[in-house]
Design an enzyme around this catalytic site. Sequence first.
Site, short mmCIF file in Angstrom:
data_model
loop_
_atom_site.label_atom_id
_atom_site.label_comp_id
_atom_site.label_asym_id
_atom_site.label_seq_id
_atom_site.Cartn_x
_atom_site.Cartn_y
_atom_site.Cartn_z
N GLU A 19 0.89 -1.05 -0.01
CA GLU A 19 -0.05 0.23 -0.10
C GLU A 19 0.89 1.17 0.17
O GLU A 19 1.97 1.38 0.85
CB GLU A 19 -1.11 -0.04 1.12
CG GLU A 19 -1.99 -0.89 1.29
CD GLU A 19 -3.04 -0.64 2.49
OE1 GLU A 19 -2.96 0.53 3.06
OE2 GLU A 19 -3.63 -1.70 2.96
C1 BGC Z 1 -5.52 0.93 5.40
C2 BGC Z 1 -6.29 0.70 4.13
C3 BGC Z 1 -6.55 2.54 4.11
C4 BGC Z 1 -5.40 3.39 4.08
C5 BGC Z 1 -5.84 4.78 4.14
C6 BGC Z 1 -4.33 2.00 5.43
O1 BGC Z 1 -3.91 1.68 6.82
O2 BGC Z 1 -4.86 -0.54 5.33
O3 BGC Z 1 -7.31 0.06 4.03
O4 BGC Z 1 -7.18 2.75 2.81
O5 BGC Z 1 -4.65 3.25 5.33
O6 BGC Z 1 -6.87 5.26 5.04
#
Ligand code: BGC
Length: 476
Positions: A380
């Site tokens: 992410e």
């Molecule tokens: C989470 C995501 C989220 C992102 C932004 C992360 O900590 O895993 O699900 O979209 O934060 O809020």
Amino acid sequence: MSIMTITGKHKEENWGISSSAYQIEGGWNADGKGPSIWDTFTQTTDTIPDKANGNVACESYNRLNEDLYMLRALRVKSYRFSLSWSRIFPDGTRKSLNQKGVDYYNRLIDGLIAYNIEPIVTIYHWDLPEALQKVYDWDKAEMIDIFNDYCDFCFATFGDRVKFWITINQPQTIGWSGYGLGNMPPNVKDPGYRPYIVAHNLIKAHAKAYHTYDDKYRQSQGGLISIALNADWAEPKDVSIRREVVAADRAMQFQLGWFAHPIFKNGDYPDALKWQVGNKSEIQGFPQSRLPSFTEEEKNFIKGTADVFCVNHYTTKIVSHITARLSPESYEYDWDFKEEEENDSPTTAIPNQKVVAWGLRRLLNWIKEEYGDPEIYITENGVATEAQTTWDDSDRVFFYKAYIDEALKAYELDGVTVKGYIATSLMDSFEWLNGYKVGFGLHHVDFIFGPLELFHILSHYSHKHESILLEFHVKD
Ligand code: BGC
């Protein structure tokens, strides 16, 4: 060096985009789905802007083809999404199997494969079935077998097509926000104890699921399995002062090492945690440390239970040493450091998430050094912008250029084994405690709020811009 000139070499790398079930699916009680703790929380709390919830969200449960269309248009190689546990098992266990939920994920997985997009599946992204929360909760060891059985089912059912599994998303967030701060469900405010107990069980649950995959499925399915750990980069306030450098390293250990050290190193917690929590517990008069310990057998069971290193990264903090208070007992006071924002960096729509791209390069190098050069996937990375104000998405373009450039420097210049980069997120969606106030999406979603949920169905998707990822692929 420009990003574009070196992308051509990275054909084998994995460029992807992410989402998670509660954030996008909606259909919160459709076709037999059971409630999750996020359903329960959002129906009752008034801590989320506009009292928003995921009841409808992006309607992905009913708009599968639109999601596939967007993914195809982005030309990503992978899509990281999560399974809603209570859509598959409404009461959290196999006996409540909901075939319609399974059918939905089969359609999604088949659709991705038809378009040559690799599914990267998170088994559990925070939305614990409410029925399990009521009876067991992550502070009880019974959850380990229950989670394992759910994972076993997922491997057996989807593993012929899914070759990349992530057991749990951000266990540190579950432990600290869910059981320490108590601002996320299950909203337990017990900062000194429960986060450590919950983390202990989550680590064992992950390890057990890993072994299940290894023992029963790996040979026939040939996939890989890991866990997604969140890590900010902790930059020492003054690198010429040893105490500040040690404090910053401790910050890395308390957030990332808490989980990564047992899993990627030796089955046990980092020394910094053992020392800090043990020492404080003793001064506080406890007969033993508030940080639980693993038996030798457990350490052997936990060590090495991830095939690749998956890290979620958003920002950097400036860290300096302090001597924190002893009372009340808290994970936060066990740290003995304080965090500040990086002064010179641009702000985002989330005040404590500044854009500090160079932190990603340092983080990747730290992971390489600390954990013996694992293959790393950035699972992410993304930026929050004000959701409904503007169509100008240049802040996002700037963010991705800057962060991807730093990831490429780590790869090209520092020799870090970065195998993949997954942007967050596919589209604006329910951003947990921020509701719909901010958006991380490469696609804009026009959430139309009305007194009736039906109005949400009118929401539609549209491209914010040609994605930066697309730009890379075109250059390939
Ligand atoms: C989470 C995501 C989220 C992102 C932004 C992360 O900590 O895993 O699900 O979209 O934060 O809020």
